[in-house]
Motif scaffolding. Structure first.
Motif, PDB file in Angstrom:
ATOM      1  N   GLN A  15      26.961  31.663  33.440  1.00  0.00           N
ATOM      2  CA  GLN A  15      27.363  32.639  34.449  1.00  0.00           C
ATOM      3  C   GLN A  15      28.227  31.999  35.532  1.00  0.00           C
ATOM      4  OE1 GLN A  15      23.365  34.022  35.346  1.00  0.00           O
ATOM      5  NE2 GLN A  15      23.828  36.030  34.511  1.00  0.00           N
ATOM      6  N   HIS A  16      27.899  30.777  35.923  1.00  0.00           N
ATOM      7  CA  HIS A  16      28.736  30.072  36.895  1.00  0.00           C
ATOM      8  C   HIS A  16      30.152  29.866  36.348  1.00  0.00           C
ATOM      9  CE1 HIS A  16      25.036  28.933  39.145  1.00  0.00           C
ATOM     10  NE2 HIS A  16      25.875  28.890  40.160  1.00  0.00           N
ATOM     11  N   ILE A  17      30.240  29.546  35.075  1.00  0.00           N
ATOM     12  CA  ILE A  17      31.546  29.294  34.465  1.00  0.00           C
ATOM     13  C   ILE A  17      32.391  30.565  34.453  1.00  0.00           C
ATOM     14  CG2 ILE A  17      32.730  28.699  32.315  1.00  0.00           C
ATOM     15  CD1 ILE A  17      30.395  26.793  31.718  1.00  0.00           C
ATOM     16  N   VAL A  18      31.805  31.663  33.978  1.00  0.00           N
ATOM     17  CA  VAL A  18      32.591  32.893  33.860  1.00  0.00           C
ATOM     18  C   VAL A  18      32.933  33.460  35.242  1.00  0.00           C
ATOM     19  CG1 VAL A  18      31.738  33.491  31.575  1.00  0.00           C
ATOM     20  CG2 VAL A  18      30.485  34.280  33.573  1.00  0.00           C
ATOM     21  N   CYS A  19      32.052  33.257  36.216  1.00  0.00           N
ATOM     22  CA  CYS A  19      32.379  33.682  37.582  1.00  0.00           C
ATOM     23  C   CYS A  19      33.554  32.878  38.122  1.00  0.00           C
ATOM     24  CB  CYS A  19      31.164  33.508  38.499  1.00  0.00           C
ATOM     25  SG  CYS A  19      29.887  34.770  38.301  1.00  0.00           S
ATOM     26  N   GLY A  20      33.558  31.583  37.832  1.00  0.00           N
ATOM     27  CA  GLY A  20      34.670  30.743  38.260  1.00  0.00           C
ATOM     28  C   GLY A  20      35.975  31.147  37.612  1.00  0.00           C
ATOM     29  N   VAL A  21      35.914  31.492  36.331  1.00  0.00           N
ATOM     30  CA  VAL A  21      37.118  31.937  35.621  1.00  0.00           C
ATOM     31  C   VAL A  21      37.654  33.222  36.234  1.00  0.00           C
ATOM     32  CG1 VAL A  21      37.993  32.825  33.425  1.00  0.00           C
ATOM     33  CG2 VAL A  21      36.520  30.811  33.453  1.00  0.00           C
ATOM     34  N   TYR A  22      36.741  34.153  36.555  1.00  0.00           N
ATOM     35  CA  TYR A  22      37.209  35.415  37.148  1.00  0.00           C
ATOM     36  C   TYR A  22      37.827  35.192  38.526  1.00  0.00           C
ATOM     37  CZ  TYR A  22      37.555  40.007  39.129  1.00  0.00           C
ATOM     38  OH  TYR A  22      38.061  41.128  39.725  1.00  0.00           O
ATOM     39  N   ILE A  23      37.192  34.367  39.353  1.00  0.00           N
ATOM     40  CA  ILE A  23      37.743  34.102  40.686  1.00  0.00           C
ATOM     41  C   ILE A  23      39.121  33.457  40.575  1.00  0.00           C
ATOM     42  CG2 ILE A  23      37.435  32.730  42.786  1.00  0.00           C
ATOM     43  CD1 ILE A  23      34.430  33.170  42.501  1.00  0.00           C
ATOM     44  N   TRP A  24      39.271  32.546  39.621  1.00  0.00           N
ATOM     45  CA  TRP A  24      40.588  31.925  39.393  1.00  0.00           C
ATOM     46  C   TRP A  24      41.610  32.990  39.007  1.00  0.00           C
ATOM     47  CZ3 TRP A  24      43.355  31.805  34.740  1.00  0.00           C
ATOM     48  CH2 TRP A  24      44.509  31.022  34.763  1.00  0.00           C
ATOM     49  N   GLU A  25      41.228  33.895  38.101  1.00  0.00           N
ATOM     50  CA  GLU A  25      42.147  34.956  37.679  1.00  0.00           C
ATOM     51  C   GLU A  25      42.460  35.892  38.840  1.00  0.00           C
ATOM     52  OE1 GLU A  25      43.590  38.739  36.404  1.00  0.00           O
ATOM     53  OE2 GLU A  25      41.615  38.402  37.295  1.00  0.00           O
ATOM     54  N   TRP A  26      41.464  36.166  39.675  1.00  0.00           N
ATOM     55  CA  TRP A  26      41.647  37.069  40.816  1.00  0.00           C
ATOM     56  C   TRP A  26      42.644  36.475  41.810  1.00  0.00           C
ATOM     57  CZ3 TRP A  26      41.209  37.524  46.068  1.00  0.00           C
ATOM     58  CH2 TRP A  26      41.074  38.814  46.588  1.00  0.00           C
ATOM     59  N   VAL A  27      42.508  35.194  42.063  1.00  0.00           N
ATOM     60  CA  VAL A  27      43.397  34.532  43.026  1.00  0.00           C
ATOM     61  C   VAL A  27      44.818  34.439  42.475  1.00  0.00           C
ATOM     62  CG1 VAL A  27      43.872  32.360  44.230  1.00  0.00           C
ATOM     63  CG2 VAL A  27      41.532  33.248  44.124  1.00  0.00           C
ATOM     64  N   THR A  28      44.948  34.087  41.198  1.00  0.00           N
ATOM     65  CA  THR A  28      46.285  33.907  40.620  1.00  0.00           C
ATOM     66  C   THR A  28      47.048  35.226  40.497  1.00  0.00           C
ATOM     67  OG1 THR A  28      45.311  34.028  38.386  1.00  0.00           O
ATOM     68  CG2 THR A  28      45.655  31.832  39.343  1.00  0.00           C
ATOM     69  N   SER A  29      46.331  36.345  40.440  1.00  0.00           N
ATOM     70  CA  SER A  29      46.998  37.650  40.344  1.00  0.00           C
ATOM     71  C   SER A  29      47.129  38.333  41.701  1.00  0.00           C
ATOM     72  CB  SER A  29      46.228  38.569  39.387  1.00  0.00           C
ATOM     73  OG  SER A  29      44.901  38.780  39.852  1.00  0.00           O
ATOM     74  N   LEU A  30      46.791  37.623  42.763  1.00  0.00           N
ATOM     75  CA  LEU A  30      46.849  38.206  44.103  1.00  0.00           C
ATOM     76  C   LEU A  30      48.283  38.517  44.523  1.00  0.00           C
ATOM     77  CD1 LEU A  30      45.058  39.019  46.497  1.00  0.00           C
ATOM     78  CD2 LEU A  30      45.339  36.705  47.411  1.00  0.00           C
ATOM     79  N   GLY A  31      49.240  37.772  43.972  1.00  0.00           N
ATOM     80  CA  GLY A  31      50.637  38.001  44.324  1.00  0.00           C
ATOM     81  C   GLY A  31      51.101  39.410  44.002  1.00  0.00           C
ATOM     82  N   TYR A  32      50.632  39.944  42.865  1.00  0.00           N
ATOM     83  CA  TYR A  32      50.989  41.318  42.485  1.00  0.00           C
ATOM     84  C   TYR A  32      50.503  42.309  43.533  1.00  0.00           C
ATOM     85  CZ  TYR A  32      50.885  45.715  39.868  1.00  0.00           C
ATOM     86  OH  TYR A  32      51.053  47.020  39.474  1.00  0.00           O
TER      87      TYR A  32
END
Length: 231
Positions: A15-32
């Protein structure tokens, strides 16, 4: 199936891993998202649905990380209610985005409104029911909140979500195949350009979650699957 402490700890690490992956994806798509705030992209009312979906899932991730890293026992029932609310509201809003696109593809045909609207309302009803019946207890060995009867609360809403998304996907597919461009450029190339193949993959990924919950073959994974926003 009774789970061991090792299995619980393995699920927590996952769960820690998948939460980290989602947060990374959330931050990287913040530009849109920032392009709309700065006026680089035109603001549309459907953006509110997108933003609510995005922030509901983020709220679910944060709520999950809180319980995973809590220094002591939490009010698990309250936590479970919020986790269901954030997670499945985000899921329902994602389905709503698919429904809106399906209606647009069909040129706002009345039948598309009826099918999409009925599906979303049914999903919403099951969501409310799941939030009401959701319960959780503190697992001493794992030091985590778990759902003792997870399938009772999560399986109906996940199964309904899969059925609704599949119906909307077929509705969208039938609408796209009616267009002349599909015959002009080739069906597969056209579907790829429309992003429908990626959407089909996302819907297909929902099926294993439903199967895991229905079979309950893992006592540690069962009470948690479906509550992870990434699942």
């Amino acid at each position: 199936m009774v789970a061991t402490t090792t299995e619980y700890l393995s699920v927590i690490k996952l769960q820690h891993i998948v939460c980290g992956v989602y947060i990374w994806e959330w931050v990287t798509s913040l530009g849109y998202e920032l392009d709309f705030y700065t006026g680089r992209r035109p603001w549309r009312w459907t953006l509110w649905v997108y933003l609510l979906c995005r922030y509901c899932v983020l709220g679910a991730v944060i709520n999950l990380l809180v319980v995973l890293n809590a220094p002591g026992q939490l009010a698990c029932l309250t936590w479970a209610k919020f986790q269901f609310l954030f997670t499945f509201t985000g899921v329902s809003l994602a389905s709503l985005l698919i429904a809106l696109r399906s209606i647009a593809i069909w040129g706002k045909h009345p039948l598309s409104f009826v099918l999409a609207g009925t599906s979303i309302l049914a999903q919403l009803a099951v969501l409310v029911r799941s939030i009401i019946v959701a319960t959780a207890v503190w697992e001493v060995e794992a030091q985590d909140c778990v759902l003792p009867e997870s399938a009772r609360a999560t399986l109906p809403v996940l199964a309904t979500t899969f059925a609704v998304d599949l119906l909307l996907l077929l509705l969208m597919l039938s609408g796209l195949l009616r267009k002349r461009d599909a015959r002009r450029f080739g069906i597969w190339r056209f579907l790829w350009a429309q992003g429908l193949l990626w959407l089909a993959l996302a819907v297909a990924v929902e099926l294993p979650t439903v199967v895991i919950l229905a079979l309950n073959f893992n006592g540690a994974l069962g009470p948690q699957v479906g509550l992870d926003p990434e699942s």
